[in-house]
Design a protein around this motif. Structure first.
Motif, PDB file in Angstrom:
ATOM      1  N   ARG A  86      22.802  13.312   8.721  1.00  0.00           N
ATOM      2  CA  ARG A  86      23.121  14.226   7.609  1.00  0.00           C
ATOM      3  C   ARG A  86      24.532  14.780   7.693  1.00  0.00           C
ATOM      4  O   ARG A  86      25.256  14.810   6.717  1.00  0.00           O
ATOM      5  CB  ARG A  86      22.126  15.390   7.585  1.00  0.00           C
ATOM      6  CG  ARG A  86      20.775  14.998   7.089  1.00  0.00           C
ATOM      7  CD  ARG A  86      19.867  16.186   6.821  1.00  0.00           C
ATOM      8  NE  ARG A  86      18.533  15.736   6.491  1.00  0.00           N
ATOM      9  CZ  ARG A  86      17.620  15.355   7.370  1.00  0.00           C
ATOM     10  NH1 ARG A  86      17.889  15.404   8.653  1.00  0.00           N
ATOM     11  NH2 ARG A  86      16.432  14.921   6.977  1.00  0.00           N
ATOM     12  N   SER A  87      24.927  15.238   8.827  1.00  0.00           N
ATOM     13  CA  SER A  87      26.236  15.857   9.005  1.00  0.00           C
ATOM     14  C   SER A  87      26.805  15.345  10.323  1.00  0.00           C
ATOM     15  O   SER A  87      26.483  15.873  11.393  1.00  0.00           O
ATOM     16  CB  SER A  87      26.087  17.389   9.022  1.00  0.00           C
ATOM     17  OG  SER A  87      27.347  18.004   9.254  1.00  0.00           O
ATOM     18  N   THR A  88      27.614  14.324  10.226  1.00  0.00           N
ATOM     19  CA  THR A  88      28.041  13.620  11.427  1.00  0.00           C
ATOM     20  C   THR A  88      28.936  14.492  12.309  1.00  0.00           C
ATOM     21  O   THR A  88      29.728  15.313  11.822  1.00  0.00           O
ATOM     22  CB  THR A  88      28.778  12.328  11.077  1.00  0.00           C
ATOM     23  OG1 THR A  88      29.791  12.621  10.099  1.00  0.00           O
ATOM     24  CG2 THR A  88      27.827  11.283  10.527  1.00  0.00           C
ATOM     25  N   LYS A  89      28.785  14.256  13.627  1.00  0.00           N
ATOM     26  CA  LYS A  89      29.637  14.920  14.605  1.00  0.00           C
ATOM     27  C   LYS A  89      30.464  13.842  15.316  1.00  0.00           C
ATOM     28  O   LYS A  89      30.121  12.659  15.271  1.00  0.00           O
ATOM     29  CB  LYS A  89      28.791  15.649  15.649  1.00  0.00           C
ATOM     30  CG  LYS A  89      27.744  16.600  15.111  1.00  0.00           C
ATOM     31  CD  LYS A  89      27.101  17.326  16.266  1.00  0.00           C
ATOM     32  CE  LYS A  89      25.765  17.930  15.950  1.00  0.00           C
ATOM     33  NZ  LYS A  89      24.673  17.068  15.719  1.00  0.00           N
ATOM     34  N   LEU A  90      31.515  14.284  15.986  1.00  0.00           N
ATOM     35  CA  LEU A  90      32.351  13.332  16.712  1.00  0.00           C
ATOM     36  C   LEU A  90      31.530  12.527  17.713  1.00  0.00           C
ATOM     37  O   LEU A  90      31.741  11.322  17.879  1.00  0.00           O
ATOM     38  CB  LEU A  90      33.476  14.061  17.446  1.00  0.00           C
ATOM     39  CG  LEU A  90      34.504  14.782  16.588  1.00  0.00           C
ATOM     40  CD1 LEU A  90      35.505  15.525  17.460  1.00  0.00           C
ATOM     41  CD2 LEU A  90      35.221  13.824  15.656  1.00  0.00           C
TER      42      LEU A  90
END
Lengths: 113, 114
Positions: free
Chosen positions: A80-84
């Protein structure tokens, strides 16, 4: 010989964006899986899916992840909300029964900037 | 917890020679499966060979064979007559019978020298 396919092969996205990784399992297979491999590390289990529901998931598979089988052929992984730290190779796998071998797709390389 | 250990991060072999890759695992289960997967530079995971724990006979697939020692919890892969196309990362993996997930080792990178 039938094989698992995955699209796209590569995806670059900005941190915070949603991504959907797609997989087409082998047609008569009933069990579906997602794994990921961070560069230089071992392959890690994310989730298994059978009979239209998640059968098992790992600690990595938190609320940011979801899976779906929207039709008779596709199996998707949504972040849903990508992180590094989601940057990795994502592998889909499928098998016909619980005792059969899992066959892997070619993977999707995800890069989060 | 199940763990899979591959103690050789890198191995090399001369073309046409034989090489053995090591794998050990830890489990309290008696019924399980062991696998060797190959990952070439393309990074696709390809099944090389599979062994059922209840079978005493070692699995063989053409030039690939395993030495399965259940009591020692050891599962090594032997590649005979090595070819340039065998160069890849090799992962040992374990799965409990009836379970969903595979547990992977950290891999052994095999180089084949012409």
């Amino acid at each position: 010989e039938p094989e698992v396919t995955q699209t796209p092969s590569h995806q670059v996205t900005q941190m915070g964006q949603e991504v959907i990784l797609r997989c087409v399992p082998i047609s008569n297979h009933l069990y579906f899986y997602w794994y990921r491999q961070i560069l230089g590390q071992k392959v890690e289990f994310l989730v298994s899916f059978y009979n239209n529901e998640i059968s098992e998931k790992s600690e990595i598979f938190d609320d940011q992840f979801s899976v779906e089988r929207p039709d008779g052929s596709n199996f998707t992984l949504k972040i849903r909300s990508t992180k590094l730290e989601d940057s990795a190779m994502y592998f889909c796998a499928s098998r016909m029964t619980e005792t059969e071998t899992q066959y892997f797709g070619p993977g999707t390389r995800l890069l989060v900037l | 917890a199940q763990t899979v250990t591959q103690s050789q991060p890198e191995m090399s072999v001369q073309e046409a020679e034989t090489v053995t890759l090591s794998c050990t695992y830890d489990t309290s289960e008696s019924d399980y499966y062991l696998f060797w997967y190959k990952q070439p530079p393309s990074r696709q995971m390809i099944l090389v060979i599979r062994q059922e724990a209840y079978k005493q006979q070692n699995a063989t697939e053409n030039r690939f064979s395993v030495n399965f020692q259940k009591a020692a919890k050891s599962f090594s892969l032997k590649i005979s007559d090595s070819q340039l196309g065998d160069a890849a990362m090799y992962f040992c993996a374990y799965s409990e019978a009836g379970a969903n997930n595979l547990f992977f080792g950290t891999g052994t990178r095999l180089t084949v020298i012409p």
